[in-house]
Motif scaffolding. Structure first.
Motif, PDB file in Angstrom:
ATOM      1  N   GLU A 100     -27.678 -40.197  60.220  1.00  0.00           N
ATOM      2  CA  GLU A 100     -27.222 -39.956  58.845  1.00  0.00           C
ATOM      3  C   GLU A 100     -25.793 -39.430  58.833  1.00  0.00           C
ATOM      4  O   GLU A 100     -24.987 -39.829  57.990  1.00  0.00           O
ATOM      5  CB  GLU A 100     -28.149 -38.961  58.142  1.00  0.00           C
ATOM      6  CG  GLU A 100     -29.515 -39.530  57.828  1.00  0.00           C
ATOM      7  CD  GLU A 100     -30.451 -38.502  57.217  1.00  0.00           C
ATOM      8  OE1 GLU A 100     -29.998 -37.392  56.851  1.00  0.00           O
ATOM      9  OE2 GLU A 100     -31.648 -38.809  57.103  1.00  0.00           O
ATOM     10  N   VAL A 102     -23.455 -39.955  61.143  1.00  0.00           N
ATOM     11  CA  VAL A 102     -22.586 -41.071  61.524  1.00  0.00           C
ATOM     12  C   VAL A 102     -22.408 -42.023  60.349  1.00  0.00           C
ATOM     13  O   VAL A 102     -21.304 -42.471  60.052  1.00  0.00           O
ATOM     14  CB  VAL A 102     -23.153 -41.811  62.758  1.00  0.00           C
ATOM     15  CG1 VAL A 102     -22.440 -43.128  62.997  1.00  0.00           C
ATOM     16  CG2 VAL A 102     -23.071 -40.917  63.978  1.00  0.00           C
ATOM     17  N   ASP A 103     -23.492 -42.317  59.658  1.00  0.00           N
ATOM     18  CA  ASP A 103     -23.434 -43.200  58.498  1.00  0.00           C
ATOM     19  C   ASP A 103     -22.528 -42.608  57.426  1.00  0.00           C
ATOM     20  O   ASP A 103     -21.672 -43.287  56.872  1.00  0.00           O
ATOM     21  CB  ASP A 103     -24.835 -43.437  57.939  1.00  0.00           C
ATOM     22  CG  ASP A 103     -24.855 -44.474  56.837  1.00  0.00           C
ATOM     23  OD1 ASP A 103     -24.233 -45.538  57.020  1.00  0.00           O
ATOM     24  OD2 ASP A 103     -25.489 -44.211  55.796  1.00  0.00           O
ATOM     25  N   HIS A 104     -22.691 -41.323  57.159  1.00  0.00           N
ATOM     26  CA  HIS A 104     -21.870 -40.637  56.154  1.00  0.00           C
ATOM     27  C   HIS A 104     -20.406 -40.620  56.581  1.00  0.00           C
ATOM     28  O   HIS A 104     -19.514 -40.842  55.768  1.00  0.00           O
ATOM     29  CB  HIS A 104     -22.383 -39.214  55.922  1.00  0.00           C
ATOM     30  CG  HIS A 104     -21.643 -38.481  54.859  1.00  0.00           C
ATOM     31  ND1 HIS A 104     -21.738 -38.816  53.531  1.00  0.00           N
ATOM     32  CD2 HIS A 104     -20.766 -37.440  54.941  1.00  0.00           C
ATOM     33  CE1 HIS A 104     -20.959 -38.006  52.836  1.00  0.00           C
ATOM     34  NE2 HIS A 104     -20.366 -37.160  53.657  1.00  0.00           N
ATOM     35  N   ALA A 105     -20.149 -40.361  57.861  1.00  0.00           N
ATOM     36  CA  ALA A 105     -18.780 -40.344  58.369  1.00  0.00           C
ATOM     37  C   ALA A 105     -18.140 -41.717  58.227  1.00  0.00           C
ATOM     38  O   ALA A 105     -16.965 -41.829  57.866  1.00  0.00           O
ATOM     39  CB  ALA A 105     -18.754 -39.880  59.826  1.00  0.00           C
ATOM     40  N   GLY A 106     -18.916 -42.764  58.469  1.00  0.00           N
ATOM     41  CA  GLY A 106     -18.390 -44.126  58.302  1.00  0.00           C
ATOM     42  C   GLY A 106     -18.007 -44.407  56.876  1.00  0.00           C
ATOM     43  O   GLY A 106     -16.984 -45.035  56.583  1.00  0.00           O
ATOM     44  N   VAL A 107     -18.809 -43.922  55.934  1.00  0.00           N
ATOM     45  CA  VAL A 107     -18.501 -44.080  54.511  1.00  0.00           C
ATOM     46  C   VAL A 107     -17.223 -43.341  54.184  1.00  0.00           C
ATOM     47  O   VAL A 107     -16.350 -43.848  53.488  1.00  0.00           O
ATOM     48  CB  VAL A 107     -19.674 -43.591  53.630  1.00  0.00           C
ATOM     49  CG1 VAL A 107     -19.264 -43.509  52.178  1.00  0.00           C
ATOM     50  CG2 VAL A 107     -20.880 -44.496  53.794  1.00  0.00           C
ATOM     51  N   LEU A 109     -14.771 -42.530  56.223  1.00  0.00           N
ATOM     52  CA  LEU A 109     -13.641 -43.222  56.834  1.00  0.00           C
ATOM     53  C   LEU A 109     -13.245 -44.446  56.033  1.00  0.00           C
ATOM     54  O   LEU A 109     -12.070 -44.710  55.807  1.00  0.00           O
ATOM     55  CB  LEU A 109     -13.978 -43.633  58.284  1.00  0.00           C
ATOM     56  CG  LEU A 109     -14.006 -42.507  59.297  1.00  0.00           C
ATOM     57  CD1 LEU A 109     -14.511 -43.027  60.640  1.00  0.00           C
ATOM     58  CD2 LEU A 109     -12.616 -41.897  59.468  1.00  0.00           C
ATOM     59  N   ALA A 110     -14.233 -45.213  55.584  1.00  0.00           N
ATOM     60  CA  ALA A 110     -13.956 -46.412  54.789  1.00  0.00           C
ATOM     61  C   ALA A 110     -13.296 -46.056  53.467  1.00  0.00           C
ATOM     62  O   ALA A 110     -12.386 -46.737  53.001  1.00  0.00           O
ATOM     63  CB  ALA A 110     -15.237 -47.186  54.548  1.00  0.00           C
ATOM     64  N   GLU A 111     -13.729 -44.954  52.842  1.00  0.00           N
ATOM     65  CA  GLU A 111     -13.156 -44.532  51.570  1.00  0.00           C
ATOM     66  C   GLU A 111     -11.723 -44.035  51.724  1.00  0.00           C
ATOM     67  O   GLU A 111     -10.917 -44.155  50.808  1.00  0.00           O
ATOM     68  CB  GLU A 111     -14.022 -43.433  50.941  1.00  0.00           C
ATOM     69  CG  GLU A 111     -15.357 -43.927  50.421  1.00  0.00           C
ATOM     70  CD  GLU A 111     -16.245 -42.798  49.919  1.00  0.00           C
ATOM     71  OE1 GLU A 111     -15.859 -41.601  50.059  1.00  0.00           O
ATOM     72  OE2 GLU A 111     -17.329 -43.110  49.387  1.00  0.00           O
ATOM     73  N   SER A 112     -11.392 -43.460  52.874  1.00  0.00           N
ATOM     74  CA  SER A 112     -10.058 -42.899  53.060  1.00  0.00           C
ATOM     75  C   SER A 112      -9.024 -43.962  53.403  1.00  0.00           C
ATOM     76  O   SER A 112      -7.836 -43.694  53.382  1.00  0.00           O
ATOM     77  CB  SER A 112     -10.074 -41.820  54.150  1.00  0.00           C
ATOM     78  OG  SER A 112     -10.361 -42.407  55.401  1.00  0.00           O
ATOM     79  N   GLN A 113      -9.451 -45.156  53.695  1.00  0.00           N
ATOM     80  CA  GLN A 113      -8.498 -46.213  54.073  1.00  0.00           C
ATOM     81  C   GLN A 113      -8.073 -47.044  52.896  1.00  0.00           C
ATOM     82  O   GLN A 113      -8.550 -47.186  51.889  1.00  0.00           O
ATOM     83  CB  GLN A 113      -9.104 -47.099  55.138  1.00  0.00           C
ATOM     84  CG  GLN A 113      -9.324 -46.347  56.426  1.00  0.00           C
ATOM     85  CD  GLN A 113      -9.994 -47.200  57.482  1.00  0.00           C
ATOM     86  OE1 GLN A 113     -10.354 -48.341  57.250  1.00  0.00           O
ATOM     87  NE2 GLN A 113     -10.164 -46.634  58.656  1.00  0.00           N
TER      88      GLN A 113
END
Length: 113
Positions: A100, A102-107, A109-113
Motif C-alpha cells: 500500500e 509503494v502504491d501510494h508513493a507511486g501515485v 510520484l505520478a502526480e508530482s510530474q
C-alpha cells in the motif's frame, strides 16, 4: 473448520482480498453475512486463519529460501495479538501494508510530474 464445509471460490477470493486488512474474526462475520448459502451462515476466524496460512505455506514452499529473520519490538507484537492475529501473520501484515505504501508513493510520484 467448524462448519466442516470447504471454502467456496468466492469465499476464498474474499479472504485473499482482505487478509491482513481485516481481522480473521471480521472476515468470518463477512463470509457468514455475504455467503450464507455457502457456509450455513457461519465461519470461524480460526478456520479462515488456518486456511489462509496453509495457502501461504504452500506458496512459500514453492519459493524456498526466501525468508530472513527480523526482530520486532514487543509492543508491536502485543498489538498484533490484540488485533487477533498471530506471530505467523506478521509477515503478511507487513507485506500488505508495504504494498500500500509503494502504491501510494507511486501515485504521489505520478502526480508530482
Amino acid at each position: 473448520m467448524a462448519s466442516g464445509q470447504p471454502f467456496t471460490s468466492r469465499e476464498q477470493a474474499h479472504i485473499t482480498r482482505y487478509a491482513y486488512k481485516r481481522s480473521w474474526g471480521h472476515l468470518a462475520k463477512d463470509l457468514a453475512e455475504l455467503y450464507p448459502d455457502d457456509n450455513n451462515g457461519y465461519r470461524s476466524g480460526e478456520s479462515i486463519s488456518r486456511w489462509y496460512r496453509n495457502q501461504e505455506r504452500r506458496k512459500t514452499e514453492r519459493e524456498k529460501g526466501n525468508k530472513v529473520m527480523i526482530l520486532i519490538e514487543k509492543g508491536t507484537f502485543d498489538l498484533v495479538k490484540t488485533l487477533g492475529y498471530r506471530k505467523e501473520d506478521i509477515d503478511g501484515i507487513l507485506y500488505m501494508h508495504l504494498l500500500e505504501i509503494v502504491d501510494h508513493a507511486g501515485v504521489l510520484l505520478a502526480e508530482s510530474q
